[in-house]
Design a protein around this motif. Structure first.
Motif, PDB file in Angstrom:
ATOM      1  N   UNK A  53       0.849  -1.176   0.000  1.00  0.00           N
ATOM      2  CA  UNK A  53       0.000   0.000   0.000  1.00  0.00           C
ATOM      3  C   UNK A  53       0.892   1.235   0.000  1.00  0.00           C
ATOM      4  N   UNK A  54       0.604   2.250  -0.813  1.00  0.00           N
ATOM      5  CA  UNK A  54       1.424   3.471  -0.782  1.00  0.00           C
ATOM      6  C   UNK A  54       1.464   4.069   0.619  1.00  0.00           C
ATOM      7  N   UNK A  55       2.617   4.509   1.038  1.00  0.00           N
ATOM      8  CA  UNK A  55       2.723   5.193   2.318  1.00  0.00           C
ATOM      9  C   UNK A  55       2.006   6.536   2.227  1.00  0.00           C
ATOM     10  N   UNK A  56       1.656   7.137   3.367  1.00  0.00           N
ATOM     11  CA  UNK A  56       1.027   8.459   3.318  1.00  0.00           C
ATOM     12  C   UNK A  56       1.857   9.487   2.557  1.00  0.00           C
ATOM     13  N   UNK A  57       3.180   9.399   2.684  1.00  0.00           N
ATOM     14  CA  UNK A  57       4.046  10.326   1.951  1.00  0.00           C
ATOM     15  C   UNK A  57       3.936  10.153   0.450  1.00  0.00           C
ATOM     16  N   UNK A  84      -5.762   2.528   8.150  1.00  0.00           N
ATOM     17  CA  UNK A  84      -5.609   1.982   9.501  1.00  0.00           C
ATOM     18  C   UNK A  84      -6.895   1.372  10.034  1.00  0.00           C
ATOM     19  N   UNK A  85      -8.018   1.922   9.657  1.00  0.00           N
ATOM     20  CA  UNK A  85      -9.284   1.426  10.181  1.00  0.00           C
ATOM     21  C   UNK A  85      -9.869   0.287   9.364  1.00  0.00           C
ATOM     22  N   UNK A  86      -9.700   0.326   8.043  1.00  0.00           N
ATOM     23  CA  UNK A  86     -10.384  -0.628   7.175  1.00  0.00           C
ATOM     24  C   UNK A  86      -9.447  -1.510   6.359  1.00  0.00           C
ATOM     25  N   UNK A  87      -8.165  -1.296   6.453  1.00  0.00           N
ATOM     26  CA  UNK A  87      -7.235  -2.156   5.752  1.00  0.00           C
ATOM     27  C   UNK A  87      -6.677  -1.566   4.475  1.00  0.00           C
ATOM     28  N   UNK A  88      -5.646  -2.221   3.973  1.00  0.00           N
ATOM     29  CA  UNK A  88      -4.902  -1.682   2.847  1.00  0.00           C
ATOM     30  C   UNK A  88      -5.702  -1.693   1.553  1.00  0.00           C
ATOM     31  N   UNK A  89      -6.551  -2.702   1.356  1.00  0.00           N
ATOM     32  CA  UNK A  89      -7.280  -2.783   0.092  1.00  0.00           C
ATOM     33  C   UNK A  89      -8.275  -1.640  -0.044  1.00  0.00           C
ATOM     34  N   UNK A  90      -9.062  -1.392   0.987  1.00  0.00           N
ATOM     35  CA  UNK A  90     -10.003  -0.276   0.948  1.00  0.00           C
ATOM     36  C   UNK A  90      -9.237   1.039   0.860  1.00  0.00           C
ATOM     37  N   UNK A  91      -8.111   1.127   1.548  1.00  0.00           N
ATOM     38  CA  UNK A  91      -7.294   2.333   1.480  1.00  0.00           C
ATOM     39  C   UNK A  91      -6.792   2.602   0.080  1.00  0.00           C
ATOM     40  N   UNK A  92      -6.255   1.571  -0.576  1.00  0.00           N
ATOM     41  CA  UNK A  92      -5.748   1.731  -1.948  1.00  0.00           C
ATOM     42  C   UNK A  92      -6.856   2.158  -2.896  1.00  0.00           C
ATOM     43  N   UNK A  93      -7.995   1.495  -2.789  1.00  0.00           N
ATOM     44  CA  UNK A  93      -9.098   1.809  -3.692  1.00  0.00           C
ATOM     45  C   UNK A  93      -9.627   3.223  -3.451  1.00  0.00           C
ATOM     46  N   UNK A  94      -9.709   3.629  -2.191  1.00  0.00           N
ATOM     47  CA  UNK A  94     -10.142   4.999  -1.888  1.00  0.00           C
ATOM     48  C   UNK A  94      -9.176   6.002  -2.485  1.00  0.00           C
ATOM     49  N   UNK A  95      -7.886   5.731  -2.367  1.00  0.00           N
ATOM     50  CA  UNK A  95      -6.878   6.626  -2.922  1.00  0.00           C
ATOM     51  C   UNK A  95      -7.028   6.744  -4.442  1.00  0.00           C
ATOM     52  N   UNK A  96      -7.225   5.622  -5.114  1.00  0.00           N
ATOM     53  CA  UNK A  96      -7.373   5.643  -6.572  1.00  0.00           C
ATOM     54  C   UNK A  96      -8.585   6.468  -6.983  1.00  0.00           C
ATOM     55  N   UNK A  97      -9.703   6.285  -6.284  1.00  0.00           N
ATOM     56  CA  UNK A  97     -10.924   7.001  -6.636  1.00  0.00           C
ATOM     57  C   UNK A  97     -10.808   8.493  -6.351  1.00  0.00           C
ATOM     58  N   UNK A  98     -10.136   8.843  -5.262  1.00  0.00           N
ATOM     59  CA  UNK A  98      -9.896  10.256  -4.983  1.00  0.00           C
ATOM     60  C   UNK A  98      -8.962  10.870  -6.018  1.00  0.00           C
TER      61      UNK A  98
END
Length: 587
Positions: A33-37, A141-155
């Motif tokens: 998963x991409x780091x916040x940076x 941190x709350x929902x996991x790396x997969x949801x995080x990655x997908x949210x980032x892509x959509x944003x």
């Protein structure tokens, strides 16, 4: 693998602060998963592109925010009725947050106000990228790396975020702070969440307080931290509301609580926002699809879909899943039912469209994984279903880019034409008026596409209105002097009633900005065909009435050019001489 786990553990908070909506193995763990940076760098690149290329799509952005800011910076600008001390429903505190960096930019960049305009947009873009990064970190941190990655892509690729990210609007400001609030809440920093929601509602848009209801529910009902909540609400009032009231007292010359005034006007006055147009429910349904395409459909149906899939998987999602979706549905209930609808009203929940769609995609991957034969279920569930996320992301990004290009091609020409004024001002062959002489740049039906006074070449250049078929209330220039913001302007009303005093005679116009149309009228003639005007610059502008709905909404190579029609957006110069004007008046 060791390095990856080390990075993950460094960025994680204690487990007791996490309330994951999926199994713990998926929290920034099994797949990269991409780091916040890294996420911030990606987001900042996209947002800076938006700052430079997005259009000013809302006349409220121009006249309610850019114009007061220009007045505070340079002593010139238009005033709307909202800033009249008689009504005072807008706060100067929000404007000052932008004026301070504007003044710094002006010191560094000199007299080029267009650069100040775009540098301010770039600063807004950076603020948006920081907010998105914090939101992304909380989601991971709350929902996991997969949801995080997908949210980032959509944003990252969303056409809606492209439009909202660098807009000088309270709804964009509230979007930033709502992302900060939920990013903090998901990582256990509840005090930051409370203050971010309070800042959003007090300094930005009071209705955005509704987005904090799920956080308040969590603190007051689930965690029973009543004193904690009251403490940080009190601190927020002291930190944000008190300075805002003092600032507005200085500018208005009387006690003003702008958030209260705007709520009273919109909710209980007898003539609220419906005066400025009403739209059917389909407006938001279509607009949401244009800005988030298929992710919007997933987001709207996320709640029932997650309930069904949770039942199928025999897993009950944690409470933070429902509380994270709640802001979107609360906002939909409030604003979808209002008669007056505008695209910017949805800005604060754009991030939740991305999060909700990511949750739907993630649980769909889990369901598909559970349905696969046992021999193919080796490894993490994302390993066998990554194709779904990849295909959806590709389609989403393609349609988003198509939408962004369509909007740029169709509606960017007003910015190009107003930039041209600077070239004209420096070309003595075109601009023949003596230096320092007052220059009138006139607009009729195209008044609402004026990007702001930052695009005028100098203090002696003035935007003027000529009469057109528009019969609503137009803004007027601020009075001059140190107490200009305290003066109640004449010929103002809060009923969107036309004030003829706004218009000047067209014979006083040196330049005219107008768009060619087929359906011209006596008040809106085809000025470019008149012998009284000569064309200085033309740019193509989409003719909505003669263009195919699909191909004007999304750019499709070859097809859009064939099925869309463009008209000329003109910068015109008068051919009248002083003598011909006198003769015209005598006749």
């Amino acid at each position: 693998m060791v390095v990856k786990r080390h990075i993950v553990h460094q960025s994680s908070r204690p487990a007791k602060k996490l309330d994951p909506g999926s199994d713990p193995s998926n929290i920034m763990g099994d797949s990269w998963t991409p780091t916040p940076g890294t996420a911030f760098k990606l987001l900042m690149s996209a947002r800076l592109c938006a700052a430079l290329w997005s259009v000013v799509s809302d006349c409220d952005e121009t006249f309610n925010y850019w114009e007061p800011a220009h007045f505070l910076c340079y002593g010139r600008g238009f005033q709307t009725w909202e800033y009249s001390p008689a009504y005072a429903i807008r706060s100067y505190a929000y404007i000052l947050l932008h004026v301070i960096p504007m003044k710094i930019c002006a010191l560094l960049l000199g007299d080029n106000t267009i650069l100040v305009f775009y540098m301010t947009r770039c600063l807004l873009a950076v603020a948006c990228a920081v907010s998105e990064m914090l939101f992304y970190r909380g989601v991971c941190r709350a929902f996991g790396s997969n949801i995080g990655r997908l949210t980032l892509i959509l944003l990252l690729f969303s056409a809606g975020m492209f439009a909202a990210s660098a807009a000088f609007l309270p709804s964009s400001f509230s979007m930033y702070l709502t992302m900060v609030a939920y990013g903090a809440w998901l990582t256990g920093d509840a005090h930051v969440a409370v203050m971010a929601i309070a800042a959003s509602a007090i300094l930005g848009w009071p209705f955005a307080a509704a987005l904090g209801i799920p956080i308040a529910y969590d603190l007051l009902v689930q965690q029973k931290k009543v004193m904690f909540f009251l403490k940080w609400c009190t601190i927020s009032v002291i930190v944000f509301l008190v300075p805002m009231v003092l600032i507005d007292m200085h500018f208005y010359g009387k006690l003003v609580i702008a958030p209260l005034n705007i709520v009273l006007y919109n909710v209980i006055s007898g003539h609220g926002p419906e005066l400025y147009g009403v739209e059917p429910l389909s407006f938001y349904l279509i607009n949401g699809f244009l800005n988030f395409n298929f992710a919007y459909i997933l987001a709207l149906g996320s709640l029932p879909f997650l309930l069904f899939c949770s039942w199928f998987l025999k897993k009950s999602p944690k409470s933070n899943v429902w509380l994270s979706l709640a802001p979107m549905y609360i906002w939909i209930v409030i604003f979808f039912t209002r008669p007056h609808k505008e695209e910017r009203f949805l800005f604060p929940i754009y991030p939740f469209f991305a999060l909700a769609a990511a949750m739907v995609l993630d649980i769909t991957q889990r369901v598909l994984h559970s349905l696969m034969p046992e021999q193919t279920k080796r490894g993490h569930y994302t390993d066998s279903t990554s194709w779904l996320a990849a295909v959806f992301s590709f389609v989403f990004a393609t349609l988003s880019f198509s939408r962004i290009i369509a909007v740029y091609q169709g509606y960017h020409s007003p910015l190009d034409i107003y930039v041209e004024l600077h070239r004209v001002a420096s070309d003595s062959k075109i601009h023949t008026l003596p230096p320092g002489k007052s220059v009138n740049v006139c607009v009729g039906k195209e008044w609402y596409r004026y990007p702001s006074s930052f695009f005028l070449p100098g203090p002696n250049w003035h935007l003027q209105f000529i009469e057109s078929e528009f019969k609503g209330l137009l803004p007027k220039p601020y009075e001059s002097g140190a107490d200009a913001t305290r003066i109640i302007p004449s010929d103002m009303n809060d009923e969107n009633r036309e004030e003829p005093s706004r218009y000047i005679d067209i014979s006083r116009c040196h330049y005219l900005i107008d768009r060619d149309t087929e359906n011209w009228t006596q008040l809106e003639p085809q000025y470019s065909s008149s012998s009284n005007w000569t064309v200085v610059k033309q740019a193509p502008f989409l003719d909505v009435t003669r263009s195919h709905r699909l191909f004007r909404a999304f750019y499709i190579p070859f097809f859009s050019n064939y099925h869309c029609t463009y008209t000329a957006y003109n910068l015109l110069k008068t051919t009248r001489t002083k003598r011909s004007i006198k003769q015209l008046k005598k006749s």
